[in-house]
Design a protein around this motif. Sequence first.
Motif, mmCIF file in Angstrom:
data_model
loop_
_atom_site.group_PDB
_atom_site.id
_atom_site.type_symbol
_atom_site.label_atom_id
_atom_site.label_comp_id
_atom_site.label_asym_id
_atom_site.label_seq_id
_atom_site.Cartn_x
_atom_site.Cartn_y
_atom_site.Cartn_z
ATOM 1 N N UNK A 67 39.788 7.039 2.158
ATOM 2 C CA UNK A 67 40.023 5.719 2.730
ATOM 3 C C UNK A 67 38.871 4.766 2.393
ATOM 4 N N UNK A 68 39.224 3.508 2.198
ATOM 5 C CA UNK A 68 38.243 2.502 1.806
ATOM 6 C C UNK A 68 37.133 2.325 2.840
ATOM 7 N N UNK A 69 37.411 2.665 4.084
ATOM 8 C CA UNK A 69 36.375 2.526 5.118
ATOM 9 C C UNK A 69 35.579 3.813 5.331
ATOM 10 N N UNK A 70 35.656 4.744 4.380
ATOM 11 C CA UNK A 70 34.912 5.995 4.471
ATOM 12 C C UNK A 70 33.752 6.050 3.494
ATOM 13 N N UNK A 71 33.318 4.910 2.980
ATOM 14 C CA UNK A 71 32.224 4.887 2.009
ATOM 15 C C UNK A 71 30.940 5.494 2.542
ATOM 16 N N UNK A 72 30.606 5.212 3.797
ATOM 17 C CA UNK A 72 29.380 5.775 4.374
ATOM 18 C C UNK A 72 29.474 7.289 4.489
ATOM 19 N N UNK A 73 30.653 7.783 4.858
ATOM 20 C CA UNK A 73 30.854 9.232 4.932
ATOM 21 C C UNK A 73 30.633 9.871 3.574
ATOM 22 N N UNK A 74 31.214 9.292 2.533
ATOM 23 C CA UNK A 74 31.095 9.839 1.185
ATOM 24 C C UNK A 74 29.634 9.885 0.764
ATOM 25 N N UNK A 75 28.918 8.778 0.925
ATOM 26 C CA UNK A 75 27.519 8.713 0.494
ATOM 27 C C UNK A 75 26.658 9.728 1.235
ATOM 28 N N UNK A 76 26.845 9.814 2.544
ATOM 29 C CA UNK A 76 26.031 10.733 3.334
ATOM 30 C C UNK A 76 26.332 12.182 2.968
ATOM 31 N N UNK A 77 27.608 12.524 2.843
ATOM 32 C CA UNK A 77 27.948 13.915 2.575
ATOM 33 C C UNK A 77 27.492 14.358 1.190
ATOM 34 N N UNK A 78 27.623 13.480 0.201
ATOM 35 C CA UNK A 78 27.216 13.836 -1.150
ATOM 36 C C UNK A 78 25.705 13.972 -1.289
ATOM 37 N N UNK A 79 24.960 13.435 -0.346
ATOM 38 C CA UNK A 79 23.499 13.539 -0.401
ATOM 39 C C UNK A 79 22.991 14.871 0.142
ATOM 40 N N UNK A 80 23.868 15.682 0.696
ATOM 41 C CA UNK A 80 23.451 16.910 1.366
ATOM 42 C C UNK A 80 23.710 18.145 0.498
ATOM 43 N N UNK A 81 22.847 19.133 0.667
ATOM 44 C CA UNK A 81 22.970 20.386 -0.077
ATOM 45 C C UNK A 81 23.784 21.397 0.738
ATOM 46 N N UNK A 82 24.805 22.012 0.142
ATOM 47 C CA UNK A 82 25.582 23.020 0.881
ATOM 48 C C UNK A 82 24.732 24.211 1.302
#
Length: 317
Positions: A262-277
Amino acid sequence: MLDHSRTPHPEHQYLDLLERAWREGAPRRDRTGVGTRALFGQTLRIDLSDGTVPLLTTKRVSWKTIVRELLWFLDGGTNIRPLLQDGVTIWTDWPLAKYRRETGEDISQKAFEARIVEDEAFAQRWGDLGPVYGAQWRHWPRYEPAGEADGETLYRRDPEGIDQITALVRDIRTHPSSRRLIFTGWNVAELGGMALPPCHTTYQYFVADGRLSGLLHQRSCDVGLGVPYNLVTASLLIRMLAQQCDLEPGEFVWFGGDTHVYENHGDLVAEQLSREPRPWPVLRFARRPESILDYRFDDFIIEGYDPHPSIAAPIAV
């Protein structure tokens, strides 16, 4: 961009999908009015043979909510009251929106949920979702001849319908090489009566070398919020079915149709991609219930779940 030089981790498949959907997805107008970026025809392959389950670690995913929802499905549930009694609120948005629309009352979600829990009559009127997952999984409509009138055959609806889950367990046990080890929630005749047509639509299973593998076709895939839940639900089902059929778990294959962020999930995407599994947790069962329908919440034991904090994001209704 994700760093693919890192040690491979099964969660990278999901993170890659999240990133590609956000960066490369086609802009789409959707029924919610929020807008999405979407890919079509995506695949994930997850090995369950080591006992792990795909509970994402780059954000906390409420596995307890997933288990309670799955047990509600398997019980044939279509009313949100049992979920709310267990503190599960993920299905409230749809009946709440309908109540506000039809009554004009600007009730808060908290107040609406309290009324559902406290007032059984109110729950029956406003908490039902129509013939959603549980109804189709356990009571798929079946009609039987009930006589004739004016030269035409009359039919009556069997109140129990077809129990796809019980039939699936029977068929895995008796015909493990069958190509018909399938159940589905996509009942075309009843889609209009559902609060939300099924997103995870069709499940298929495959037995080989003493292992049970499963495939899920998902027509609509909210990668940010919904897919993390769907991956665990399908994996739990494989584990439960394997236990009931004296098999070991194999592979889970996920097919996504309209796979979107969703277009309003940009912050979620950025934060999650910055984290190491981190390492995925292991699932074990406290017991072997008598049947696939007899599992209780306490039967599911998740060990070693150490995720990053949760990430808040709005749901589109």
